[in-house]
Design a protein around this motif. Structure first.
Motif, PDB file in Angstrom:
ATOM      1  N   VAL A 386       0.854  -1.184   0.000  1.00  0.00           N
ATOM      2  CA  VAL A 386       0.000   0.000   0.000  1.00  0.00           C
ATOM      3  C   VAL A 386       0.892   1.237   0.000  1.00  0.00           C
ATOM      4  CG1 VAL A 386      -2.050  -1.003   1.099  1.00  0.00           C
ATOM      5  CG2 VAL A 386      -0.245  -0.058   2.533  1.00  0.00           C
ATOM      6  N   LEU A 387       0.412   2.248  -0.702  1.00  0.00           N
ATOM      7  CA  LEU A 387       1.120   3.516  -0.753  1.00  0.00           C
ATOM      8  C   LEU A 387       0.371   4.497   0.132  1.00  0.00           C
ATOM      9  CD1 LEU A 387       3.469   4.948  -2.398  1.00  0.00           C
ATOM     10  CD2 LEU A 387       1.653   5.839  -3.869  1.00  0.00           C
ATOM     11  N   VAL A 388       1.095   5.132   1.050  1.00  0.00           N
ATOM     12  CA  VAL A 388       0.452   6.120   1.932  1.00  0.00           C
ATOM     13  C   VAL A 388       1.269   7.412   1.910  1.00  0.00           C
ATOM     14  CG1 VAL A 388      -0.467   4.332   3.479  1.00  0.00           C
ATOM     15  CG2 VAL A 388       1.721   5.417   4.022  1.00  0.00           C
ATOM     16  N   ALA A 389       0.645   8.486   2.368  1.00  0.00           N
ATOM     17  CA  ALA A 389       1.367   9.758   2.477  1.00  0.00           C
ATOM     18  C   ALA A 389       2.456   9.607   3.538  1.00  0.00           C
ATOM     19  CB  ALA A 389       0.402  10.862   2.871  1.00  0.00           C
ATOM     20  N   GLY A 390       3.642  10.177   3.272  1.00  0.00           N
ATOM     21  CA  GLY A 390       4.778  10.034   4.173  1.00  0.00           C
ATOM     22  C   GLY A 390       4.461  10.304   5.641  1.00  0.00           C
ATOM     23  N   PRO A 391       3.734  11.410   5.947  1.00  0.00           N
ATOM     24  CA  PRO A 391       3.469  11.718   7.363  1.00  0.00           C
ATOM     25  C   PRO A 391       2.616  10.657   8.070  1.00  0.00           C
ATOM     26  CG  PRO A 391       3.114  13.663   5.983  1.00  0.00           C
ATOM     27  CD  PRO A 391       3.341  12.513   5.051  1.00  0.00           C
ATOM     28  N   ARG A 392       1.936   9.795   7.325  1.00  0.00           N
ATOM     29  CA  ARG A 392       1.107   8.757   7.951  1.00  0.00           C
ATOM     30  C   ARG A 392       1.844   7.420   8.072  1.00  0.00           C
ATOM     31  NH1 ARG A 392      -4.130  10.269   8.303  1.00  0.00           N
ATOM     32  NH2 ARG A 392      -3.922   9.228  10.314  1.00  0.00           N
ATOM     33  N   LEU A 393       3.092   7.383   7.566  1.00  0.00           N
ATOM     34  CA  LEU A 393       3.820   6.103   7.499  1.00  0.00           C
ATOM     35  C   LEU A 393       3.950   5.408   8.855  1.00  0.00           C
ATOM     36  CD1 LEU A 393       5.707   3.990   6.146  1.00  0.00           C
ATOM     37  CD2 LEU A 393       7.596   5.546   6.585  1.00  0.00           C
ATOM     38  N   THR A 394       4.481   6.143   9.842  1.00  0.00           N
ATOM     39  CA  THR A 394       4.770   5.538  11.131  1.00  0.00           C
ATOM     40  C   THR A 394       3.515   4.923  11.742  1.00  0.00           C
ATOM     41  OG1 THR A 394       6.528   7.114  11.482  1.00  0.00           O
ATOM     42  CG2 THR A 394       5.689   6.025  13.441  1.00  0.00           C
ATOM     43  N   GLU A 395       2.459   5.724  11.743  1.00  0.00           N
ATOM     44  CA  GLU A 395       1.203   5.264  12.328  1.00  0.00           C
ATOM     45  C   GLU A 395       0.676   4.030  11.579  1.00  0.00           C
ATOM     46  OE1 GLU A 395      -1.498   8.470  12.088  1.00  0.00           O
ATOM     47  OE2 GLU A 395      -3.008   7.533  13.375  1.00  0.00           O
ATOM     48  N   ALA A 396       0.746   4.087  10.271  1.00  0.00           N
ATOM     49  CA  ALA A 396       0.223   2.979   9.471  1.00  0.00           C
ATOM     50  C   ALA A 396       0.989   1.687   9.769  1.00  0.00           C
ATOM     51  CB  ALA A 396       0.308   3.322   7.987  1.00  0.00           C
ATOM     52  N   VAL A 397       2.312   1.777   9.806  1.00  0.00           N
ATOM     53  CA  VAL A 397       3.110   0.574  10.061  1.00  0.00           C
ATOM     54  C   VAL A 397       2.819   0.046  11.468  1.00  0.00           C
ATOM     55  CG1 VAL A 397       5.454  -0.355  10.306  1.00  0.00           C
ATOM     56  CG2 VAL A 397       4.931   1.183   8.420  1.00  0.00           C
ATOM     57  N   GLN A 398       2.718   0.945  12.429  1.00  0.00           N
ATOM     58  CA  GLN A 398       2.425   0.513  13.806  1.00  0.00           C
ATOM     59  C   GLN A 398       1.083  -0.203  13.883  1.00  0.00           C
ATOM     60  OE1 GLN A 398       2.817   4.295  15.765  1.00  0.00           O
ATOM     61  NE2 GLN A 398       4.994   3.986  16.214  1.00  0.00           N
ATOM     62  N   MET A 399       0.072   0.372  13.253  1.00  0.00           N
ATOM     63  CA  MET A 399      -1.265  -0.229  13.299  1.00  0.00           C
ATOM     64  C   MET A 399      -1.277  -1.596  12.624  1.00  0.00           C
ATOM     65  SD  MET A 399      -3.340   1.972  14.745  1.00  0.00           S
ATOM     66  CE  MET A 399      -4.973   1.490  14.193  1.00  0.00           C
ATOM     67  N   LEU A 400      -0.612  -1.675  11.471  1.00  0.00           N
ATOM     68  CA  LEU A 400      -0.595  -2.942  10.739  1.00  0.00           C
ATOM     69  C   LEU A 400       0.185  -4.001  11.509  1.00  0.00           C
ATOM     70  CD1 LEU A 400      -0.055  -1.429   7.176  1.00  0.00           C
ATOM     71  CD2 LEU A 400      -2.091  -2.706   7.935  1.00  0.00           C
ATOM     72  N   HIS A 401       1.255  -3.573  12.147  1.00  0.00           N
ATOM     73  CA  HIS A 401       2.052  -4.516  12.940  1.00  0.00           C
ATOM     74  C   HIS A 401       1.212  -5.060  14.100  1.00  0.00           C
ATOM     75  CE1 HIS A 401       5.351  -5.986  15.556  1.00  0.00           C
ATOM     76  NE2 HIS A 401       5.994  -6.176  14.426  1.00  0.00           N
ATOM     77  N   ASN A 402       0.491  -4.158  14.775  1.00  0.00           N
ATOM     78  CA  ASN A 402      -0.389  -4.590  15.873  1.00  0.00           C
ATOM     79  C   ASN A 402      -1.385  -5.627  15.401  1.00  0.00           C
ATOM     80  OD1 ASN A 402       0.620  -3.091  17.868  1.00  0.00           O
ATOM     81  ND2 ASN A 402      -0.927  -1.452  17.761  1.00  0.00           N
ATOM     82  N   LYS A 403      -1.908  -5.389  14.226  1.00  0.00           N
ATOM     83  CA  LYS A 403      -2.962  -6.263  13.726  1.00  0.00           C
ATOM     84  C   LYS A 403      -2.426  -7.630  13.289  1.00  0.00           C
ATOM     85  CE  LYS A 403      -6.876  -7.527  12.113  1.00  0.00           C
ATOM     86  NZ  LYS A 403      -8.042  -7.683  12.987  1.00  0.00           N
ATOM     87  N   PHE A 404      -1.303  -7.612  12.590  1.00  0.00           N
ATOM     88  CA  PHE A 404      -0.916  -8.835  11.880  1.00  0.00           C
ATOM     89  C   PHE A 404       0.185  -9.659  12.513  1.00  0.00           C
ATOM     90  CE2 PHE A 404      -2.918  -6.594   8.281  1.00  0.00           C
ATOM     91  CZ  PHE A 404      -3.759  -7.622   7.861  1.00  0.00           C
ATOM     92  N   ILE A 405       1.061  -9.035  13.260  1.00  0.00           N
ATOM     93  CA  ILE A 405       2.179  -9.819  13.756  1.00  0.00           C
ATOM     94  C   ILE A 405       1.773 -10.434  15.092  1.00  0.00           C
ATOM     95  CG2 ILE A 405       4.614  -9.825  14.329  1.00  0.00           C
ATOM     96  CD1 ILE A 405       4.205  -9.049  11.404  1.00  0.00           C
ATOM     97  N   GLN A 406       1.684 -11.731  15.074  1.00  0.00           N
ATOM     98  CA  GLN A 406       1.203 -12.451  16.258  1.00  0.00           C
ATOM     99  C   GLN A 406       2.312 -12.591  17.289  1.00  0.00           C
ATOM    100  OE1 GLN A 406      -1.997 -13.597  16.023  1.00  0.00           O
ATOM    101  NE2 GLN A 406      -2.174 -12.901  13.913  1.00  0.00           N
ATOM    102  N   PHE A 407       1.926 -12.485  18.500  1.00  0.00           N
ATOM    103  CA  PHE A 407       2.896 -12.728  19.578  1.00  0.00           C
ATOM    104  C   PHE A 407       2.589 -14.069  20.208  1.00  0.00           C
ATOM    105  CE2 PHE A 407       3.082  -8.330  18.826  1.00  0.00           C
ATOM    106  CZ  PHE A 407       4.424  -8.034  18.980  1.00  0.00           C
ATOM    107  N   ASN A 408       3.644 -14.812  20.460  1.00  0.00           N
ATOM    108  CA  ASN A 408       3.369 -16.085  21.126  1.00  0.00           C
ATOM    109  C   ASN A 408       4.295 -16.267  22.320  1.00  0.00           C
ATOM    110  OD1 ASN A 408       5.652 -16.430  19.588  1.00  0.00           O
ATOM    111  ND2 ASN A 408       4.623 -17.690  18.052  1.00  0.00           N
TER     112      ASN A 408
END
Ligand code: ASP
Ligand code: MG
Length: 408
Positions: A386-408
């Motif tokens: 996905v392409l996002v505006a630069g200023p939204r990058l950090t937030e977007a990556v953080q949100m996606l990481h929270n959602k998808f990267i499972q912790f075990n």
């Protein structure tokens, strides 16, 4: 003979103290009866006296247009110096060493200076020295062309040297020693709870590396993958196990992640790209315009990414620094383009995406929660971009990481 290739990055060989830690890694392998080939990068980073960027600057400050062949000869010195310093360090620890340039180590490349490709490796000299009981220290990042020119393999190319030697020597593994403890699920500077992956497939790591994760050169992964030579990304400064790059399923009993269980392996990002949009909705001869656009980029030597051609618009991205040039080229042909600089490409990489329903739905959901617009998207069977505006990058990556990267 059990051969181990150990590659040490620029920060690992930058100071005497760090080189002592490198020596400990080599001594450790020798004590386990490995025949060791140590591949080195140039010492330190730009500004350090013998770092690659410093060497380049020495000449290009005088002549920006230094011929690539001569620049390669200059750059290759960084790894030779680093190799000599490491060899001396290993000797001071009682090891016998043989120091080889890339060419002497049998790395034969084409003559594309600055970005040379390895054609073949003739490992006879290395094997001879290993059999004689030496630790072989090889200057990374370089080879020799068939007509004897010293070539370099592209920035970050010491990884490629190590992988190619690992394949040629049928090494048990190629260990990539660096200053981080392995391959991470996202950039830890952005995602505080990013974590180290125990194991990752060649395919996933190659994608992550291409998409901006800097931990290993993607070409090194591609080379190792061909012969199934295990790669391990480890820290020089700790005893952590690091990340194993392989094709096979790890043993869960041994505490490893199951590759097959996870949907997304990691999230990479690439900032500083410009989205270019050409409105072609009113054009009668659309195929001709599309051809014109991409032909002109090619002729100008501009690499295009994230290409999406539709009947109403052609969109693609270029690096920010090439945006002005790209817009100029289009304008010269009478094509009006809209440019949106400072965007970022986010890549969600994972073999588990294949045929899994709902992944894009989750991506859209997560971004919508924060009103982050998807400027463009694309997918393959193992990646969603996905392409996002630069200023939204950090937030977007953080949100996606929270959602998808499972912790075990
Ligand atoms: N010293 C080279 C570079 O800076 C090669 C490497 O470090 O892998 O690109
Ligand atoms: Mg590197």
């Amino acid at each position: 003979m059990r051969i181990l290739v150990q590659k040490f990055g620029g920060t690992s060989v930058a100071t005497e103290e760090r080189r002592a830690q490198v020596a400990a890694k080599v001594l450790g392998a020798v004590s386990e009866n490995y025949a060791v080939v140590a591949v080195v990068s140039a010492m330190g980073r730009g500004g350090d006296p013998y770092a690659t960027d410093t060497l380049i600057k020495l000449a290009t400050d005088i002549n920006k247009e230094m011929p690539a062949r001569e620049l390669d000869l200059l750059m290759s010195c960084g790894e030779v110096i680093s190799g000599a310093v490491l060899a001396a360090t290993l000797q001071s620890h009682g090891l016998r060493t043989a120091l080889l340039t890339g060419g002497q180590a049998g790395i034969i490349t084409n003559a594309e200076y600055g970005e040379a490709r390895i054609l073949r490796v003739d490992p006879q000299e290395i094997l001879r020295e290993l059999k004689a009981g030496c630790v072989v220290v090889v200057a990374g990042f370089q080879g020799v062309s068939e007509d004897g020119g010293v070539t370099t393999l592209g920035r970050g190319g010491s990884d490629t040297s190590a992988a190619a030697l690992g394949v040629a020597l049928s090494a048990e593994a190629v260990d990539i020693y660096t200053d981080v403890e392995g391959v991470m699920t996202a950039d830890p500077r952005i995602v505080r709870d990013a974590r180290i992956l125990d194991v990752v497939t060649y395919n996933d790591i190659a994608h992550l590396a291409h998409e901006g994760a800097k931990v290993i050169h993607p070409r090194a992964v591609e080379i190792a993958m061909r012969q199934n030579i295990p790669l391990r990304v480890k820290s020089t400064f700790s005893d952590a196990p690091g990340t194993l790059v392989t094709n096979s399923q790890p043993d869960r009993a041994a505490g490893a992640d199951m590759i097959g269980d996870r949907l997304i392996t990691g999230i990479a990002h690439m900032p500083q790209v410009t989205q270019i949009t050409v409105d072609i909705s009113g054009d009668k001869d659309k195929p001709r315009v599309v051809r014109q656009i991409f032909k002109s980029m090619a002729l100008a030597g501009i690499s295009v990414d994230f290409i999406s051609t539709q009947l109403d618009a052609v969109r693609y991205t270029v690096k920010d620094e090439l945006a002005g040039k790209a817009a100029g080229v289009l304008q010269n042909m009478g094509i009006t383009a809209k440019t949106l600089p400072g965007c970022a490409i986010i890549s969600l990489v994972g073999g588990g995406i294949t045929d899994a329903p709902g992944v894009m739905a989750d991506v859209a959901e997560v971004l919508a929660e924060r009103d982050i617009e998807i400027l463009q998207s694309a997918d393959s069977h193992t990646t969603i971009w996905v392409l996002v505006a630069g200023p939204r990058l950090t937030e977007a990556v953080q949100m996606l990481h929270n959602k998808f990267i499972q912790f075990n």
